[in-house]
Design a protein around this motif. Structure first.
Motif, PDB file in Angstrom:
ATOM      1  N   LYS A 133      47.669  -8.874  -9.941  1.00  0.00           N
ATOM      2  CA  LYS A 133      49.041  -9.704 -10.080  1.00  0.00           C
ATOM      3  C   LYS A 133      49.742  -7.804 -10.468  1.00  0.00           C
ATOM      4  O   LYS A 133      49.496  -6.900 -10.622  1.00  0.00           O
ATOM      5  CB  LYS A 133      49.189 -10.141 -11.110  1.00  0.00           C
ATOM      6  CG  LYS A 133      50.715  -9.964 -11.135  1.00  0.00           C
ATOM      7  CD  LYS A 133      50.504 -11.251  -9.761  1.00  0.00           C
ATOM      8  CE  LYS A 133      52.407 -11.651  -9.077  1.00  0.00           C
ATOM      9  NZ  LYS A 133      52.578 -12.448  -8.476  1.00  0.00           N
ATOM     10  N   THR A 178      52.210 -12.488 -17.888  1.00  0.00           N
ATOM     11  CA  THR A 178      51.642 -12.920 -16.555  1.00  0.00           C
ATOM     12  C   THR A 178      50.130 -13.779 -16.510  1.00  0.00           C
ATOM     13  O   THR A 178      50.209 -14.831 -15.533  1.00  0.00           O
ATOM     14  CB  THR A 178      50.891 -11.502 -15.762  1.00  0.00           C
ATOM     15  OG1 THR A 178      52.197 -10.172 -16.701  1.00  0.00           O
ATOM     16  CG2 THR A 178      50.574 -11.423 -14.479  1.00  0.00           C
ATOM     17  N   ARG A 190      59.868 -16.485 -13.621  1.00  0.00           N
ATOM     18  CA  ARG A 190      59.530 -14.797 -13.393  1.00  0.00           C
ATOM     19  C   ARG A 190      60.432 -14.650 -14.980  1.00  0.00           C
ATOM     20  O   ARG A 190      60.897 -14.880 -15.322  1.00  0.00           O
ATOM     21  CB  ARG A 190      59.905 -14.023 -12.481  1.00  0.00           C
ATOM     22  CG  ARG A 190      58.994 -14.175 -11.139  1.00  0.00           C
ATOM     23  CD  ARG A 190      60.137 -13.898  -9.969  1.00  0.00           C
ATOM     24  NE  ARG A 190      60.624 -15.194  -9.856  1.00  0.00           N
ATOM     25  CZ  ARG A 190      61.782 -15.839  -9.067  1.00  0.00           C
ATOM     26  NH1 ARG A 190      62.208 -14.494  -8.066  1.00  0.00           N
ATOM     27  NH2 ARG A 190      62.391 -15.641  -9.251  1.00  0.00           N
TER      28      ARG A 190
END
Lengths: 300, 242
Positions: free
Chosen positions: A11, A44, B242
């Protein structure tokens, strides 16, 4: 059976590589701890598993499906972190009711009892909670939702020591009664190692270790003695950490694959051995340089 | 190998219920009340007089309330696409499609409620004036509210608000891709409106000059559907939380 399969996922955010060739398989009905330094890629990874983010490369499967934008995957998991958002004007109890709409295993009675135990009034609004209380409230949601896959991303941020302990005990109790897959990310390993079954150690966006906790406890061995004597034994051993604390005296942490005979030899050479706490093992394994912070101050 | 099965419709309905409870209608009510109180002087006024007679004409209408409601709906539609609102969906069970579909449901609901309240504010205005002015010719004994006409007004106004909300929703989505659209889109609209060609007036005329309610509804719903479809397409590829 693996509920989460990650194969070579990467990522990239703008110019920052958060995950790099990460592969791991996480089994059903286990409590796995995701351990890593700040910025190692824990959040993440969890957000990719939850289907919020799309990996730049590689393949993720959760319950056998790609989680990104998948409603069925979403219905089977709950993601607990400090950024959970609820309508500002709602009471905590109203929030509980709305969660009950979405999660069929939701146990409101348990949630209210936990709320009372932690002395949070169900008539308060989400906005009025302090940071620690908000974390506690979110953790309660994660417990009572009893979702088949429960992801906690740093759930104890802001909680005081007593609440943290209670939370881990509650988590373990509820897990025993209602086994489910739990992923728990944290950097405080010593607090959670007692409830974990597996440890997934992540370093710079790649997998460093994936072991049962019991194996990690015997993973490394600390050796202390004269540097010259030590070096004879270290041929071909994987060295995790070295500290020279006195002239000619060294402390070295290596992978524990010594045979009985070798251990006897060590004793003869005047080298003392000691088990290394799991937390320290993780710190050594994820360190960027072998000498630790002392190296920064040692200029010679 | 899922343990819990669900479907798009079920999740959309639940999200709709949650959002409906979270939307604040008090803002709209206050807005309309304030406008009613401050604009009771009438929208436009003209007068003429000579030595014997003085004549003054005031126009009263609910247009200003309707315009304010449209702006409110536009702001609400844009807000639905913001991170804060979307995070709320993705805190619980959701995917991009259900999140957008429940938003559309909410926008349709507020369009209808907004139209209902703003059209009937005209009636309220009349009632207020009946009590405020001495000469109560505004409502005489044979006065009957023109219900059929009012119903038609409500439908037409609701369609206008819905069209604006759909445009606002798409605009909000574009903003999520890039902040540049915040300048580009208004610049484009202004440019077209002020330019030498008639694109903008033609575009408005396409809706405004339509005399058949059925055709008008068709035009509005088709345009809105297009806006929403584009929004969903954009959102389907976007990352959340996010």
């Amino acid at each position: 059976m693996a509920i989460i399969e990650c194969v070579n996922i990467g990522k990239i955010f703008q110019r920052n590589q958060a995950l790099n060739n990460f592969s791991a398989f996480i089994e059903e009905n286990k409590i796995t701890g995701l351990i890593g330094r700040n910025g190692a890629g824990k959040t993440t990874l969890l957000k990719i598993i939850a289907g919020y983010l799309k990996p730049t490369s590689g393949e993720v499967k959760v319950f056998g499906h790609n989680p990104f934008n998948n409603l069925q995957v979403s219905a089977n998991l709950i993601f607990i972190d400090e950024h959970m958002t609820f309508p500002e004007s709602w009471h905590l109890e109203e929030i509980f009711d709305s969660i009950g709409l979405f999660y069929p295993n939701w146990n409101k009675e348990l949630a209210l009892r936990l709320l009372a135990y932690f002395s949070i009034s169900p008539k308060q609004t989400h906005n009025s909670l302090s940071k620690g209380m908000r974390s506690t409230f979110h953790a309660i949601i994660g417990l009572a939702a009893r979702s088949p896959l429960t992801i906690f991303d740093e759930p104890t941020t802001g909680m005081d020591a007593a609440v943290r302990k209670d939370f881990y005990r509650a988590l373990l109790k509820d897990y025993v009664e209602h086994p489910r897959t739990i992923l728990l990310s944290s950097h405080l390993l010593n607090e959670i190692e007692n409830i974990l079954e597996d440890i997934l150690l992540i370093k710079n966006g790649t997998k460093c270790l994936h072991l049962p906790v019991t194996e990690l406890k015997n993973y490394a061995l600390g050796l202390r003695g004269k540097a010259d004597a030590l070096n004879q034994f270290l041929n071909g051993k994987e060295e995790f950490y070295r500290e020279n604390f006195a002239p000619e005296q060294s402390f070295v942490v290596v992978k524990n694959d010594f045979s009985e005979a070798e251990l006897r030899e060590l004793k003869k050479a005047g080298i003392s051995t000691a088990a290394v706490p799991t937390e320290d093992v993780c710190v050594y394994l994820t360190a960027q340089s072998k000498g630790g912070i002392s190296d920064v101050f040692n200029r010679d | 190998m899922f343990l819990t099965e669900t479907n798009v419709l079920a999740v959309t309905c639940k999200q709709y219920l949650v959002k409906l409870k979270a939307v604040s209608f008090s803002g709209l009510v206050i807005l309309q009340a304030v406008i009613l109180v401050f604009w009771t002087g009438g929208m436009g006024m003209y007068g003429a007089s000579n030595v014997l007679i003085s004549l003054s004409v005031r126009n009263y209408s609910s247009d200003i309330v309707i315009i304010a409601t449209m702006i409110w709906a536009l702001a609400l539609a844009i807000m639905q696409t913001k991170k804060q609102a979307k995070n709320m969906d993705f805190t619980l069970v959701s995917n991009r499609l259900t999140s957008c579909l429940s938003d559309i449901g909410i926008l349709a609901t507020i369009s209808f409620l907004g139209a209902l309240t703003s059209v009937f504010s005209g009636m309220l205005q009349r009632l207020l004036m009946y009590f405020a002015l001495e000469h109560s010719t505004i409502i005489n004994s044979s006065f009957k509210p023109p219900l059929a006409e009012l119903a038609l007004d409500v439908v037409a106004v609701a369609l206008y608000i819905f069209l604006i909300a759909a445009g606002g929703y798409l605009f909000g989505m574009l903003l999520e891709i890039s902040r540049l659209f915040a300048f580009l889109i208004p610049a484009l609209i202004l440019g077209l409106a002020r330019g030498q060609n008639n694109y903008f007036t033609d575009f408005l005329g396409f809706y405004i000059t339509e005399t058949s309610l059925l055709l008008f509804a068709g035009k509005v719903l088709l345009t809105s559907a297009l806006c929403f479809a584009l929004s969903i397409l954009i959102y389907n590829r976007m990352e959340v939380r996010r």
